[in-house]
Design a protein around this motif. Structure first.
Motif, PDB file in Angstrom:
ATOM      1  N   GLU A  70       0.848  -1.186   0.000  1.00  0.00           N
ATOM      2  CA  GLU A  70       0.000   0.000   0.000  1.00  0.00           C
ATOM      3  C   GLU A  70       0.887   1.240   0.000  1.00  0.00           C
ATOM      4  OE1 GLU A  70      -4.222   1.207   1.936  1.00  0.00           O
ATOM      5  OE2 GLU A  70      -2.758   0.308   3.300  1.00  0.00           O
ATOM      6  N   LYS A  71       0.772   2.026  -1.056  1.00  0.00           N
ATOM      7  CA  LYS A  71       1.568   3.245  -1.177  1.00  0.00           C
ATOM      8  C   LYS A  71       0.777   4.473  -0.739  1.00  0.00           C
ATOM      9  CE  LYS A  71       4.521   1.530  -4.911  1.00  0.00           C
ATOM     10  NZ  LYS A  71       5.046   1.796  -6.274  1.00  0.00           N
ATOM     11  N   GLU A  85       3.216  14.507  -0.630  1.00  0.00           N
ATOM     12  CA  GLU A  85       2.687  14.284  -1.970  1.00  0.00           C
ATOM     13  C   GLU A  85       3.826  13.941  -2.913  1.00  0.00           C
ATOM     14  OE1 GLU A  85       0.964  17.290  -5.064  1.00  0.00           O
ATOM     15  OE2 GLU A  85      -0.698  16.642  -3.762  1.00  0.00           O
ATOM     16  N   VAL A  86       3.654  12.855  -3.662  1.00  0.00           N
ATOM     17  CA  VAL A  86       4.673  12.432  -4.617  1.00  0.00           C
ATOM     18  C   VAL A  86       4.048  12.321  -5.998  1.00  0.00           C
ATOM     19  CG1 VAL A  86       5.874  11.165  -2.797  1.00  0.00           C
ATOM     20  CG2 VAL A  86       4.318   9.936  -4.312  1.00  0.00           C
ATOM     21  N   PRO A  92      -0.639  12.735  -8.834  1.00  0.00           N
ATOM     22  CA  PRO A  92       0.029  12.835  -7.535  1.00  0.00           C
ATOM     23  C   PRO A  92      -0.741  12.062  -6.469  1.00  0.00           C
ATOM     24  CG  PRO A  92      -0.130  14.986  -8.584  1.00  0.00           C
ATOM     25  CD  PRO A  92      -0.984  14.062  -9.384  1.00  0.00           C
ATOM     26  N   GLN A  93      -0.022  11.502  -5.522  1.00  0.00           N
ATOM     27  CA  GLN A  93      -0.666  10.827  -4.404  1.00  0.00           C
ATOM     28  C   GLN A  93       0.113  11.117  -3.126  1.00  0.00           C
ATOM     29  OE1 GLN A  93       1.182   6.329  -4.140  1.00  0.00           O
ATOM     30  NE2 GLN A  93      -0.637   6.600  -5.367  1.00  0.00           N
TER      31      GLN A  93
END
Length: 300
Positions: A70-71, A85-86, A92-93
């Motif tokens: 789970e990312k 945020e990446v 973006p997540q």
């Protein structure tokens, strides 16, 4: 045992649930065991997790059940959990960043056996501060993977780079070079690949860059592909998803010949620390690759 327990201010539900079965002399590990372990090793682990996005390897029904990575940060995570945020290939997540003991213990409550951490930090995600070589044996036996790991360390030393080593907690070893955040991932991975290629040319019967297992034969893979944006590494002292709960343990270079990749386990880590201390308590300062790249060019 009660249906709930509290560890470091985190409510642990179903504390008696077995997450990892025992193996040999290593006892089984319950959810509350993992939570208390995370609390006990927080001071050792947090310096290697702080400010890094993680991917959570979760086992809701224990090691024998279904698992998943789970990312994205779950919606139900409490407000005290820090996130960042990446950028991803789609949109973006937000991902979890483990900045304190409570968050580390919360991972145990979520049946996350192993957090997998980025090689860069939240403020400069495109600039890694670690370069990693993952030495992965193709067949059982320790002599080849130990020899391969030694060769990586020796070449890095010849190039003027100080490296540290740890067990993977599985079948091999990880060699890590702390970096100054000067280059992007592509440059760092290119350098790592060049180092690996020099080693493969010197020892073609021992080493390979071939990722496919059916093409490796008995050679040890010098894996440099972790040196990429969004790729991860198991941090020091993290539990691996294997019976007996081995951990990824920092070792000294002198211990390489005596400590097996999965030898250090959750239940006996305290004894090891009392005897040997933390080999990674004082890591080398971040290093640049410019001079090493020029030396490597002479080696090629």
């Amino acid at each position: 045992m009660s249906e709930e327990a509290e560890v470091a201010g985190v409510r642990v539900t179903k504390p008696a649930k077995v997450l990892v079965p025992g193996a040999g002399e290593a006892p089984e590990v319950t959810k509350v065991d993992l939570a208390r372990y995370h609390q006990a090793v927080a001071d050792l682990v947090l310096p290697h997790l702080r400010d890094r996005p993680i991917s959570m390897q979760r086992f809701p029904d224990g090691l024998g059940g279904a698992s998943f990575y789970e990312k994205k940060v779950p919606a139900h995570f409490p407000d005290f959990v820090r996130t960042v945020e990446v950028a991803t290939g789609e949109r973006p997540q937000r991902q979890v960043v483990v900045s304190d003991t409570r968050t580390l213990v919360l991972l145990a409550q979520q049946a996350c056996l192993t957090p997998h951490a980025w090689l860069s930090r939240a403020d400069r995600l495109e600039r890694p501060d670690q370069l990693v070589f993952d030495l992965d044996p193709s067949v059982p036996g320790l002599a080849a993977v130990r020899r391969a790991t030694t060769l990586v360390g020796e070449l890095l030393d010849d190039l003027g780079l100080t490296s540290v080593v740890k067990t993977s907690g599985s079948r091999g070893y990880h060699v890590v070079v702390p970096l100054r955040r000067l280059q992007g991932f592509d440059e760092v991975r290119d350098f790592a690949r060049q180092v690996a290629q020099v080693l493969v040319e010197r020892e073609p019967d021992l080493l390979t860059l071939e990722a496919r297992k059916d093409r490796r034969g008995e050679r040890v893979l010098v894996d440099v592909m972790r040196n990429g944006y969004g790729q991860t590494l198991v941090p020091p002292y993290a539990v691996r998803a294997r019976p007996g709960a081995p951990v990824s343990a920092p070792i000294t270079w002198a211990e390489l010949g005596s400590v097996e990749p999965d030898q250090v386990r959750l239940h006996d880590l305290d004894r090891r620390l009392q005897r040997a201390g933390d080999p990674w308590s004082e890591l080398p300062r971040g290093q640049g690759l410019g001079a090493a790249r020029r030396r490597l060019a002479r080696e090629s």
